[in-house]
Design a protein around this motif. Structure first.
Motif, PDB file in Angstrom:
ATOM      1  N   LEU A   1      -4.132  -4.206  -4.371  1.00 22.56           N
ATOM      2  CA  LEU A   1      -4.593  -2.870  -3.974  1.00 22.56           C
ATOM      3  C   LEU A   1      -5.889  -2.502  -4.696  1.00 22.56           C
ATOM      4  O   LEU A   1      -6.783  -1.889  -4.104  1.00 22.56           O
ATOM      5  N   LEU A   2      -5.974  -2.858  -5.983  1.00 20.77           N
ATOM      6  CA  LEU A   2      -7.201  -2.571  -6.728  1.00 20.77           C
ATOM      7  C   LEU A   2      -8.384  -3.337  -6.139  1.00 20.77           C
ATOM      8  O   LEU A   2      -9.481  -2.779  -5.958  1.00 20.77           O
ATOM      9  N   LEU A   3      -8.165  -4.601  -5.816  1.00 16.75           N
ATOM     10  CA  LEU A   3      -9.240  -5.400  -5.220  1.00 16.75           C
ATOM     11  C   LEU A   3      -9.688  -4.829  -3.881  1.00 16.75           C
ATOM     12  O   LEU A   3     -10.888  -4.791  -3.575  1.00 16.75           O
ATOM     13  N   LEU A   4      -8.732  -4.356  -3.071  1.00 16.19           N
ATOM     14  CA  LEU A   4      -9.101  -3.785  -1.770  1.00 16.19           C
ATOM     15  C   LEU A   4      -9.812  -2.445  -1.939  1.00 16.19           C
ATOM     16  O   LEU A   4     -10.690  -2.092  -1.134  1.00 16.19           O
ATOM     17  N   ALA A   5      -9.433  -1.681  -2.976  1.00 16.74           N
ATOM     18  CA  ALA A   5     -10.138  -0.425  -3.240  1.00 16.74           C
ATOM     19  C   ALA A   5     -11.593  -0.705  -3.636  1.00 16.74           C
ATOM     20  O   ALA A   5     -12.525  -0.029  -3.168  1.00 16.74           O
TER      21      ALA A   5
END
Length: 502
Positions: free
Chosen positions: A268-272
């Motif tokens: 999720l952090l990478l996609l954010a």
């Protein structure tokens, strides 16, 4: 967001805005209508490719025990025959969409088909687990190119409302039936031929699709789009792969596992970060304008949640029919043919014929509710239920199939409608990524819910039998699937109702 962006007409649903007006999108010239015969060759080739992509998500599941025995796989490693395909496919879809635009959708489609056939042949000839896992990963790589290229070809080829409805209906029907066909084909090939034919069978299908694609008119690559958004590519690939892997690991380890929590948080952090990079990138891998369009967002939300519920439903059907009703793997797969035929009817005779005549919401919302009704019917099952096949399974399979068939064509059309030519590959990739994430989440989430409910029932109910506990677990998971589909209908309706019929 411009409110006018939400007011798509039926004409805009049948062609992207730049082409419909005869103007040029960035880097792509206006196109003239494709003659009738090449149009239907395009549909044939794209449908065959769609069958390959969807079928390979399930066909190996049935063959896995035989492959494990033949190649001496460990129990811990065997999941990679499934996971390697899912990770490569889900992680590389957005890159595949961009490559399709740069190469030209027809050329990318042919490369994807040939590569998929070669990877399938390699997997069928595997002499050890590592060779099989590598071949499955290669299949996922080429599927990530093949899926957005195929949907893009369909979008730019069929622009007349009536033909577009029929074409997307057939395309969606093949996709809807692919998972069921994969289970049936996997059982038959494993039982009467060899597990290797679950991979070899892709080769003739892919070559036939290549033959059909030679009749497809060439499209021009998008000019000025050659430089790859490297940061976006790395962030999207690792982010999607981490989330898909987390969903796969949640089934054996549980959602509270540090490994699963870490993968989800990292993904999720990478996609954010990916979203933040794409907003500022001069040539983004996934332009945010593709996602923020209200009606298109409704298509992405509805298809994601539908796949969450449906893949949990397929899992239930596989386990329940074999462990409770005593069906063989082939019989269990053949039962799903009812669902596949119903999806075919819904996609071609209902959604296909009504395309452009009614607003997309008039197909999507009833389709979601029909699938929800099928799920709810199965929640009434108990271990003592009689006449299960005619009273429960058949109606549920018909309702979920019709629902799936009614939702897929309008969402596929909405996902790529009113998109400039240079963004079609990205929109098609985002639509396929939504399906992949939904399928991975649905399998892991609903299987975990079923297992937890089964364990709780055994612990809290006196004289509970394993069969009764299993049925309770299945029906609990299906109740969650029912809630997900009703919620999807409630969310999707307001997002898509502003889209008018022609």
């Amino acid at each position: 967001m411009n409110p006018a962006d939400d007011e798509l007409t039926g004409a805009e649903l049948c062609a992207d805005a730049p082409e419909a007006s005869g103007t040029r999108g960035r880097g792509a010239p206006a196109r003239t209508p494709v003659p009738a015969r090449p149009r239907w060759w395009t549909l044939l080739a794209v449908s065959a490719a769609q069958l390959l992509v969807v079928l390979d998500g399930t066909i190996v599941n049935i063959a896995l025990p035989s492959a494990q025995s033949a190649l001496d796989m460990s129990d811990a490693s065997r999941q990679w025959a499934i996971t390697a395909y899912a990770l490569a496919f889900g992680g590389l879809l957005l890159i595949g969409g961009r490559v399709s635009s740069v190469l030209g959708h027809r050329r990318a489609f042919l490369v994807g088909l040939i590569g998929f056939a070669a990877a399938s042949a390699l997997g069928g000839a595997a002499v050890n687990p590592e060779m099989l896992f590598g071949a499955r990963a290669l299949q996922g790589v080429f599927a990530a190119l093949l899926a957005p290229a195929g949907l893009s070809l369909l979008t730019i080829t069929f622009t007349e409302p009536g033909e577009r409805g029929r074409a997307f209906g057939v395309f969606a029907a093949v996709g809807a039936a692919g998972s069921a066909v994969g289970l049936v084909a996997g059982g038959l090939l494993t039982e009467y031929a060899s597990w290797r034919w679950c991979l070899y069978v892709n080769v003739p299908v892919a070559l036939l699709a290549v033959l059909g694609a030679t009749f497809v008119p060439r499209d021009r690559p998008a000019r000025g789009e050659g430089r790859l958004d490297v940061a976006g590519a790395l962030l999207s690939a690792t982010g999607f792969a981490a989330i898909v892997y987390a969903f796969n690991e949640a089934e054996p380890l549980g959602w509270g596992s540090p490994k699963v929590v870490g993968l989800l948080a990292g993904g999720l952090l990478l996609l954010a970060v990916f979203a933040a990079v794409e907003v500022r990138a001069p040539r983004p891998l996934l332009p945010m304008r593709v996602l923020v369009h209200r009606a298109r967002a409704g298509a992405f939300v509805s298809i994601t949640l539908l796949f969450v519920a449906m893949f949990g439903f397929y899992l239930f059907m596989s386990y329940y029919t074999q462990t409770v009703l005593g069906y063989s793997p082939v019989e269990a797969g053949l039962t799903l043919i009812i669902n596949a035929v119903s999806a075919l009817v819904g996609a071609t005779l209902i959604a296909g014929k009504l395309h452009g005549r009614v607003a997309p919401a008039a197909l999507i919302v009833p389709g979601l509710l029909a699938a929800a009704a099928g799920m709810f019917l199965l929640t009434r099952l108990t271990s003592q239920s009689a006449d299960v096949f005619p009273l429960y399974l058949v109606p549920a399979l018909i309702l979920t199939g019709l629902g799936l068939g009614c939702v897929l064509p309008p969402t596929a059309s909405l996902a790529t409608a009113d998109v400039p030519p240079h963004d079609i590959g990205a929109a098609a990739a985002a639509y396929n990524a939504s399906q992949q994430l939904g399928a991975a989440l649905g399998t892991a989430l609903l299987n975990t819910v079923a297992a937890s409910a089964t364990a709780s029932y055994l612990a809290s109910t006196a004289d509970a039998t394993p069969t009764a506990a299993s049925v309770h677990g299945y029906t609990t998971a299906l109740m969650l699937a029912f809630v997900i589909l009703v919620a999807a209908a409630c969310v999707t309706g307001p997002l898509t109702r502003s889209v008018r019929a022609r």
